[in-house]
Design a protein around this motif. Structure first.
Motif, PDB file in Angstrom:
ATOM      1  N   PRO A   1      59.913  18.855  71.892  1.00 51.85           N
ATOM      2  CA  PRO A   1      58.780  18.643  70.984  1.00 51.85           C
ATOM      3  C   PRO A   1      59.214  18.531  69.528  1.00 51.85           C
TER       4      PRO A   1
ATOM      5  N   ALA B   1      53.261  20.714  65.474  1.00 50.78           N
ATOM      6  CA  ALA B   1      53.592  21.632  66.563  1.00 50.78           C
ATOM      7  C   ALA B   1      52.367  22.390  67.071  1.00 50.78           C
TER       8      ALA B   1
ATOM      9  N   LEU C   1      49.538  21.097  67.963  1.00 48.92           N
ATOM     10  CA  LEU C   1      48.715  20.336  68.913  1.00 48.92           C
ATOM     11  C   LEU C   1      48.703  21.036  70.258  1.00 48.92           C
TER      12      LEU C   1
ATOM     13  N   TRP D   1      54.530  14.672  73.601  1.00 55.00           N
ATOM     14  CA  TRP D   1      55.629  15.113  72.728  1.00 55.00           C
ATOM     15  C   TRP D   1      56.733  14.076  72.602  1.00 55.00           C
TER      16      TRP D   1
ATOM     17  N   ARG E   1      58.452  28.298  72.284  1.00 57.41           N
ATOM     18  CA  ARG E   1      57.374  27.796  71.436  1.00 57.41           C
ATOM     19  C   ARG E   1      56.051  28.543  71.649  1.00 57.41           C
TER      20      ARG E   1
ATOM     21  N   SER F   1      53.191  27.779  69.291  1.00 62.61           N
ATOM     22  CA  SER F   1      52.503  26.501  69.365  1.00 62.61           C
ATOM     23  C   SER F   1      51.063  26.687  69.867  1.00 62.61           C
TER      24      SER F   1
END
Lengths: 417, 196
Positions: free
Chosen positions: A42, A49, A51, A256, B129, B132
């Motif tokens: 990503p 980031a 999203l 992504w 992540r 995120s």
């Protein structure tokens, strides 16, 4: 297959009250059913980031909040709320006696919507299923597909109040039990076979071509499986061209890899090309090699799409129009519901487009718009599937608002809505 | 293979409901205050759970709580201990409960957080992540839960379920995120999130 007790206790909380004390979760018996090989990067996409997929409400949207007044259509067409109060509205199939069966994802329900004295009556026919998006109807029976489960309810329209026990066909169809991108789409083809997709269980990764990224067809009893298309990332909508009899399917492109795409696709399986390869994970859209899964000559031997359907637009339901209500220029034209983007900073889609096909190509143009406010970058609804009613009107399901809109043609002299 | 009946109709512990809703034993619908009192017996009066492996609800996003109550009610996410409390919940009560807990202040659980583990968890969290979806504060948003200040033991319990159950519920993002992580990795993630 996992034992039912394991499945049910999957989220059990070990209570401290003896009365409630559920046993703590048993040790893992099976490896997770998900690819560890996801190759998404990503950070390299340059996208925001933050999203993430938009939430679908599981509560009823009040009638005055259903955005039918926002809907815009070509002149002469009219939209009205046809049914409401069924959260998670997605797939629609019609029974021989006129019942609309509706599949969902997160809320796990299958609804039965009937007409009574000019009004719609909605029942929760089934509940507690895992993403029962796949519905098909044949010879009085409703087929329900929930990930790998395949259930058949015979003479269903005679027992909407108590559907009883289904005929269990899960083992016969033997579909993979991986969940990601495997909420099912299913439909009977002109050959009487049941067509079912098995999506890629990742955003982008090497998949086993023998089990995932396919459209398959089966005899209705689950025998005689054949692979109709390979290298298909995530189709959840297909239909057959009324004249050529060829299969057309929507396909959702990977996430992504940038706001611009790769764009989603409308594809055709040409006569005699059953089993052809559509590119996933190496080649996307109209010949875009994947940035993360790299191989030489990534697009060699790949069937390129009949049309690009927009970046992250999420084209889901597709239906060729064969009715008599709409003007003749809509005959044999495909209506495609685009649920709308999440992996894109400027939102895109949230509409219904038409695709005019010619040979192996198609041209898109707008049909139902108004649910996306581009200025505010906000959406009001998410069209997911389209269904042609017997009178030639078109039903569009709006998953975000748990409703359907009936699109009818009033004639060119009718006042513009 | 589970029979359809068992999967579609999760078991009901009627006795437990009567235990928690004495006033409701005479077939009356409990009031919102009575329901909140019953929730508080395990999840904490202020929504911060004092009990092992019971999640804190304080400061969870409203939509997240509403979604989970509905998924438990529908049997999509069957939690036996919760079944008697959710089986008859109407949408408006679901939303009222969700609103109540979303407005409460989350507090650390008081479990001993290991700073070294938390630091390691932060590193793993970067590669996975977490921020995120759960946001940089780990406070969650909309359908995504708060994991900051959640109980460590519950986070470990929950992460293991995502990793180990081949049928982890209707959402698959977390299963993909934690696939392949060791028990030690999951513990590190839990210490990291709880300390935020």
């Amino acid at each position: 297959m996992t034992s039912p007790s394991l499945r049910r206790s999957g989220f059990a909380v070990a209570g401290t009250f003896a009365l409630l004390a559920a046993a703590s979760f048993p040790a893992a018996a099976q490896p997770p059913g998900f690819s560890k090989m996801d190759l998404t990067k990503p950070a390299a996409s340059g996208q925001d980031a933050k999203l993430r997929p938009h939430a679908t409400p599981n509560t009823v949207t009040p009638g005055d909040k259903i955005p039918v007044d926002k809907v815009k259509l070509p002149r002469g067409f009219k939209a009205e709320i046809w049914s409401q109060g069924h959260p998670g509205a997605r797939t629609m199939v019609e029974g021989a006696k006129g019942t609309i069966f509706m599949g969902t994802r997160l809320i796990g329900r299958v609804y039965a919507i009937t007409n009574k004295d000019g009004k719609r009556e909605t029942k929760v026919l089934l509940q507690g299923l895992t993403q029962p998006n796949g519905l098909a109807f044949k010879d009085g029976a409703l087929y329900v597909l929930a990930i790998n489960r395949v259930l058949r309810y015979d003479n269903i329209e005679d027992k909407l109040d108590n559907p009883g026990q289904p005929v269990e066909l899960t083992d016969k169809f033997n579909l993979p039990d991986t969940i990601h991108h495997n909420w099912k789409y299913a439909a009977f083809g002109p050959d009487g076979k049941l067509y079912i997709q098995v999506g890629a269980n990742c955003n982008v990764c090497e998949i086993n071509n023998g089990t995932h990224g396919q459209i398959r067809r089966y005899n209705p009893d689950g025998t005689g499986m054949e692979i109709v298309a390979r290298g298909v990332r995530n189709t959840v909508g297909f239909d057959w061209h009324p004249v050529t009899g060829e299969l057309w399917f929507t396909d959702n492109g990977r996430d992504w890899a940038g706001n611009a795409g790769p764009e989603d696709e409308l594809n055709r399986v040409a006569k005699g090309q059953e089993g052809a390869f559509y590119g996933f994970p190496y080649c996307h859209a109209n010949g875009v090699p994947d940035p993360d899964v790299r191989i030489p000559n990534a697009c060699r031997g790949v069937v390129l799409p009949a049309a690009l359907t927009g970046p992250h637009s999420a084209g889901l339901g597709i239906r060729f129009y064969t009715g008599d209500m709409f003007p003749a220029r809509y005959k044999n034209v495909a209506f495609i519901a685009r649920r709308g983007s999440w992996n894109r900073e400027q939102k895109f889609g949230y509409d219904v487009v038409i695709a005019r096909t010619s040979g192996g190509k198609a041209r898109l143009s707008p049909f139902l718009t108004g649910l996306l406010d581009e200025g505010k970058n906000e959406f009001h609804g998410r069209p997911t599937y389209v269904h042609q009613m017997k009178d030639g009107s078109l039903l569009v399901s709006d998953e975000q608002n748990g409703a359907t809109y009936r699109i009818s043609y009033q004639g060119r002299t009718a006042k513009k809505k | 293979m589970a029979s359809a009946r068992r999967l579609l109709r999760p078991p009901v512990l009627g006795l437990a409901a009567a235990f928690f809703f004495p006033a409701a034993a005479a077939a009356q619908t409990p009031t919102l205050a009575e329901r909140i009192e019953a929730c508080g017996a395990c999840h904490g009066v202020d929504g911060n759970s004092p009990m092992e492996k019971i999640p804190s609800l304080a400061g969870q996003p409203e939509l997240f709580i509403a979604n989970q109550l509905i998924l438990m009610r529908e049997g999509v996410r069957p939690v036996e201990a919760m079944t008697p409390f959710v089986k008859d919940l109407k949408d408006d009560t679901v939303v009222a409960l969700a609103r109540h807990y979303a407005a409460l202040q989350p507090k650390p659980s008081g479990e001993a957080a290991d700073p070294a583990l938390a630091a390691r968890g932060a590193e793993i969290g970067k590669t996975k992540r977490c921020d995120s979806c759960h946001l940089p504060t780990l406070a969650g948003s909309a359908q995504i839960p708060r994991i900051g200040k959640q109980r460590i033991d519950y986070l470990i319990h929950s992460l293991k379920q995502f990793r180990d159950s081949p049928h982890p519920g209707a959402d698959t993002i977390m299963s993909g995120a934690v696939a392949g992580l060791s028990d030690a990795d999951l513990a590190a993630l839990a210490h990291y999130a709880a300390a935020r």
